[in-house]
Design a protein around this motif. Structure first.
Motif, PDB file in Angstrom:
ATOM      1  N   GLY A  14      48.318  21.707  37.350  1.00 43.03           N
ATOM      2  CA  GLY A  14      47.067  21.135  37.877  1.00 43.03           C
ATOM      3  C   GLY A  14      46.476  21.907  39.042  1.00 43.03           C
ATOM      4  O   GLY A  14      45.624  21.392  39.760  1.00 43.03           O
ATOM      5  N   LYS A  15      46.900  23.182  39.200  1.00 37.86           N
ATOM      6  CA  LYS A  15      46.445  23.975  40.360  1.00 37.86           C
ATOM      7  C   LYS A  15      44.920  24.083  40.433  1.00 37.86           C
ATOM      8  O   LYS A  15      44.333  23.916  41.502  1.00 37.86           O
ATOM      9  CB  LYS A  15      47.040  25.396  40.279  1.00 37.86           C
ATOM     10  CG  LYS A  15      48.541  25.433  40.465  1.00 37.86           C
ATOM     11  CD  LYS A  15      49.121  26.737  39.937  1.00 37.86           C
ATOM     12  CE  LYS A  15      49.004  26.818  38.428  1.00 37.86           C
ATOM     13  NZ  LYS A  15      49.610  27.990  37.822  1.00 37.86           N
ATOM     14  N   SER A  16      44.281  24.338  39.284  1.00 35.38           N
ATOM     15  CA  SER A  16      42.818  24.521  39.314  1.00 35.38           C
ATOM     16  C   SER A  16      42.109  23.190  39.567  1.00 35.38           C
ATOM     17  O   SER A  16      41.200  23.118  40.392  1.00 35.38           O
ATOM     18  CB  SER A  16      42.313  25.123  38.002  1.00 35.38           C
ATOM     19  OG  SER A  16      42.960  26.346  37.788  1.00 35.38           O
ATOM     20  N   THR A  33      42.848  32.964  40.436  1.00 42.97           N
ATOM     21  CA  THR A  33      43.201  34.357  40.119  1.00 42.97           C
ATOM     22  C   THR A  33      43.016  34.671  38.628  1.00 42.97           C
ATOM     23  O   THR A  33      42.681  35.799  38.283  1.00 42.97           O
ATOM     24  CB  THR A  33      44.653  34.719  40.544  1.00 42.97           C
ATOM     25  OG1 THR A  33      45.579  33.859  39.876  1.00 42.97           O
ATOM     26  CG2 THR A  33      44.844  34.621  42.044  1.00 42.97           C
ATOM     27  N   ASP A  34      43.227  33.672  37.754  1.00 40.93           N
ATOM     28  CA  ASP A  34      43.004  33.942  36.320  1.00 40.93           C
ATOM     29  C   ASP A  34      41.543  34.337  36.071  1.00 40.93           C
ATOM     30  O   ASP A  34      41.262  35.258  35.289  1.00 40.93           O
ATOM     31  CB  ASP A  34      43.362  32.716  35.467  1.00 40.93           C
ATOM     32  CG  ASP A  34      44.871  32.570  35.263  1.00 40.93           C
ATOM     33  OD1 ASP A  34      45.617  33.530  35.548  1.00 40.93           O
ATOM     34  OD2 ASP A  34      45.300  31.488  34.810  1.00 40.93           O
ATOM     35  N   ASP A  35      40.612  33.655  36.758  1.00 39.57           N
ATOM     36  CA  ASP A  35      39.181  33.999  36.607  1.00 39.57           C
ATOM     37  C   ASP A  35      38.900  35.383  37.177  1.00 39.57           C
ATOM     38  O   ASP A  35      38.163  36.178  36.583  1.00 39.57           O
ATOM     39  CB  ASP A  35      38.284  32.985  37.345  1.00 39.57           C
ATOM     40  CG  ASP A  35      38.371  31.594  36.740  1.00 39.57           C
ATOM     41  OD1 ASP A  35      38.807  31.478  35.581  1.00 39.57           O
ATOM     42  OD2 ASP A  35      38.011  30.628  37.445  1.00 39.57           O
ATOM     43  N   PHE A  57      48.625  42.942  32.980  1.00 37.79           N
ATOM     44  CA  PHE A  57      48.052  41.706  33.528  1.00 37.79           C
ATOM     45  C   PHE A  57      48.552  41.482  34.956  1.00 37.79           C
ATOM     46  O   PHE A  57      47.790  41.139  35.863  1.00 37.79           O
ATOM     47  CB  PHE A  57      48.425  40.522  32.619  1.00 37.79           C
ATOM     48  CG  PHE A  57      48.078  39.185  33.202  1.00 37.79           C
ATOM     49  CD1 PHE A  57      46.786  38.699  33.171  1.00 37.79           C
ATOM     50  CD2 PHE A  57      49.064  38.401  33.810  1.00 37.79           C
ATOM     51  CE1 PHE A  57      46.460  37.462  33.733  1.00 37.79           C
ATOM     52  CE2 PHE A  57      48.756  37.165  34.370  1.00 37.79           C
ATOM     53  CZ  PHE A  57      47.448  36.705  34.325  1.00 37.79           C
ATOM     54  N   ARG A  58      49.860  41.701  35.162  1.00 33.38           N
ATOM     55  CA  ARG A  58      50.443  41.496  36.503  1.00 33.38           C
ATOM     56  C   ARG A  58      49.855  42.495  37.513  1.00 33.38           C
ATOM     57  O   ARG A  58      49.655  42.150  38.671  1.00 33.38           O
ATOM     58  CB  ARG A  58      51.964  41.636  36.468  1.00 33.38           C
ATOM     59  CG  ARG A  58      52.682  40.650  35.556  1.00 33.38           C
ATOM     60  CD  ARG A  58      52.635  39.238  36.081  1.00 33.38           C
ATOM     61  NE  ARG A  58      53.187  38.281  35.107  1.00 33.38           N
ATOM     62  CZ  ARG A  58      52.811  37.017  35.030  1.00 33.38           C
ATOM     63  NH1 ARG A  58      51.908  36.526  35.860  1.00 33.38           N
ATOM     64  NH2 ARG A  58      53.333  36.221  34.132  1.00 33.38           N
ATOM     65  N   ASP A  59      49.591  43.715  37.076  1.00 34.79           N
ATOM     66  CA  ASP A  59      48.970  44.700  37.975  1.00 34.79           C
ATOM     67  C   ASP A  59      47.580  44.219  38.389  1.00 34.79           C
ATOM     68  O   ASP A  59      47.175  44.368  39.546  1.00 34.79           O
ATOM     69  CB  ASP A  59      48.853  46.077  37.293  1.00 34.79           C
ATOM     70  CG  ASP A  59      50.205  46.754  37.143  1.00 34.79           C
ATOM     71  OD1 ASP A  59      51.155  46.372  37.857  1.00 34.79           O
ATOM     72  OD2 ASP A  59      50.314  47.667  36.299  1.00 34.79           O
ATOM     73  N   ALA A 136      63.788  29.113  35.347  1.00 36.62           N
ATOM     74  CA  ALA A 136      64.010  30.404  35.995  1.00 36.62           C
ATOM     75  C   ALA A 136      63.106  30.585  37.216  1.00 36.62           C
ATOM     76  O   ALA A 136      63.465  31.264  38.179  1.00 36.62           O
ATOM     77  CB  ALA A 136      63.757  31.538  34.999  1.00 36.62           C
ATOM     78  N   ARG A 137      61.926  29.965  37.185  1.00 36.74           N
ATOM     79  CA  ARG A 137      60.954  30.197  38.267  1.00 36.74           C
ATOM     80  C   ARG A 137      61.070  29.211  39.425  1.00 36.74           C
ATOM     81  O   ARG A 137      60.531  29.485  40.502  1.00 36.74           O
ATOM     82  CB  ARG A 137      59.534  30.111  37.710  1.00 36.74           C
ATOM     83  CG  ARG A 137      59.186  31.283  36.830  1.00 36.74           C
ATOM     84  CD  ARG A 137      57.791  31.097  36.293  1.00 36.74           C
ATOM     85  NE  ARG A 137      57.371  32.178  35.431  1.00 36.74           N
ATOM     86  CZ  ARG A 137      56.183  32.224  34.852  1.00 36.74           C
ATOM     87  NH1 ARG A 137      55.318  31.233  35.055  1.00 36.74           N
ATOM     88  NH2 ARG A 137      55.861  33.242  34.081  1.00 36.74           N
ATOM     89  N   LEU A 138      61.741  28.079  39.201  1.00 33.65           N
ATOM     90  CA  LEU A 138      61.764  27.033  40.241  1.00 33.65           C
ATOM     91  C   LEU A 138      62.153  27.558  41.628  1.00 33.65           C
ATOM     92  O   LEU A 138      61.459  27.287  42.609  1.00 33.65           O
ATOM     93  CB  LEU A 138      62.680  25.872  39.835  1.00 33.65           C
ATOM     94  CG  LEU A 138      62.144  24.936  38.741  1.00 33.65           C
ATOM     95  CD1 LEU A 138      63.173  23.856  38.420  1.00 33.65           C
ATOM     96  CD2 LEU A 138      60.823  24.299  39.134  1.00 33.65           C
TER      97      LEU A 138
HETATM   98  C1  S3P Z   1      50.930  32.564  33.386  1.00 36.10           C
HETATM   99  C2  S3P Z   1      50.139  31.486  33.722  1.00 36.10           C
HETATM  100  C3  S3P Z   1      48.705  31.417  33.398  1.00 36.10           C
HETATM  101  C4  S3P Z   1      48.118  32.840  33.266  1.00 36.10           C
HETATM  102  C5  S3P Z   1      48.928  33.648  32.302  1.00 36.10           C
HETATM  103  C6  S3P Z   1      50.388  33.787  32.718  1.00 36.10           C
HETATM  104  C7  S3P Z   1      52.388  32.528  33.732  1.00 36.10           C
HETATM  105  O1  S3P Z   1      47.993  30.728  34.419  1.00 36.10           O
HETATM  106  O2  S3P Z   1      48.080  33.471  34.523  1.00 36.10           O
HETATM  107  O3  S3P Z   1      48.834  33.044  31.039  1.00 36.10           O
HETATM  108  O4  S3P Z   1      53.038  33.586  33.742  1.00 36.10           O
HETATM  109  O5  S3P Z   1      52.893  31.426  34.030  1.00 36.10           O
HETATM  110  P1  S3P Z   1      48.088  29.120  34.636  1.00 36.10           P
HETATM  111  O6  S3P Z   1      49.292  28.866  35.481  1.00 36.10           O
HETATM  112  O7  S3P Z   1      46.809  28.809  35.363  1.00 36.10           O
HETATM  113  O8  S3P Z   1      48.162  28.517  33.280  1.00 36.10           O
END
Ligand code: S3P
Length: 177
Positions: A14-16, A33-35, A57-59, A136-138
């Motif tokens: 729900g970040k956005s 950041t996705d936008d 994508f990460r870069d 893994a990310r927690l």
């Molecule tokens: C990702 C989350 C996505 C988006 C991409 C990768 C991830 O954003 O950046 O698909 O690695 O968890 P949201 O968290 O807004 O869905």
């Protein structure tokens, strides 16, 4: 004036939506950041992953964060995996106060299942992938955040209010200087 407010957390947390509420409540400008990545690449996220892969994508994510250092008055929602790079975590610290938005896994999975915009969950067993990635990310969400808001059972407006209260608490507990 409140500092920049950054939302991190797993896809679907729900970040956005909560971030937009916080922007409305504080007068900050909302960015995602996705936008920003999509605008930079002139492609949507699934197309970036399909054409160039995750590292590319990460870069782009890192590039967007670098562009934001020095900015004021923004709420920033970040992609769920942005915190994976140590460089990005250091950049977030320079940009603002970081809120980890979390919720019960079943609630989050139900939300992400409603659409197919997430390339990382386009697997044979999305629930297994979801649980593995989230687990893994927690620790990284925990380490990268100033505090956590559990939005389970909260409306976006209620979660936004909790986030703003947490920001004020965080600022009050920081040494002045
Ligand atoms: C990702 C989350 C996505 C988006 C991409 C990768 C991830 O954003 O950046 O698909 O690695 O968890 P949201 O968290 O807004 O869905």
């Amino acid at each position: 004036m409140l500092p920049n407010i950054i939302f991190i957390g797993f896809m679907g947390s729900g970040k956005s939506s909560v971030g937009r509420h916080v922007a409305g409540m504080t007068g900050h400008r909302f960015l995602d950041t996705d936008d920003l990545v999509s605008q930079k690449a002139k492609q949507d996220i699934p197309s970036i992953f399909a054409a160039h892969g995750e590292e590319y994508f990460r870069d782009l994510e890192t590039g967007c964060l670098k562009d934001l250092v020095g900015i004021c008055g923004v709420v920033l929602a970040t992609g769920g995996g942005l915190i994976l790079r140590e460089e990005n975590r250091a950049l977030l610290k320079k940009i603002g106060v970081t809120v980890w938005l979390d919720a019960e896994p079943d609630v989050i999975f139900e939300r992400v299942s409603r659409n197919s915009r997430r390339p990382l969950l386009a697997t044979e067993n999305p629930r297994e992938t979801f649980d593995r990635l989230r687990q893994a990310r927690l620790p990284t969400y925990e380490a990268a955040s100033d505090f956590r808001v559990d939005s389970t059972g909260l409306t976006h407006a209620q979660a936004a209010k909790c986030a703003i209260e947490g920001i004020r608490r965080t600022l009050n507990s920081r040494p002045r200087g």
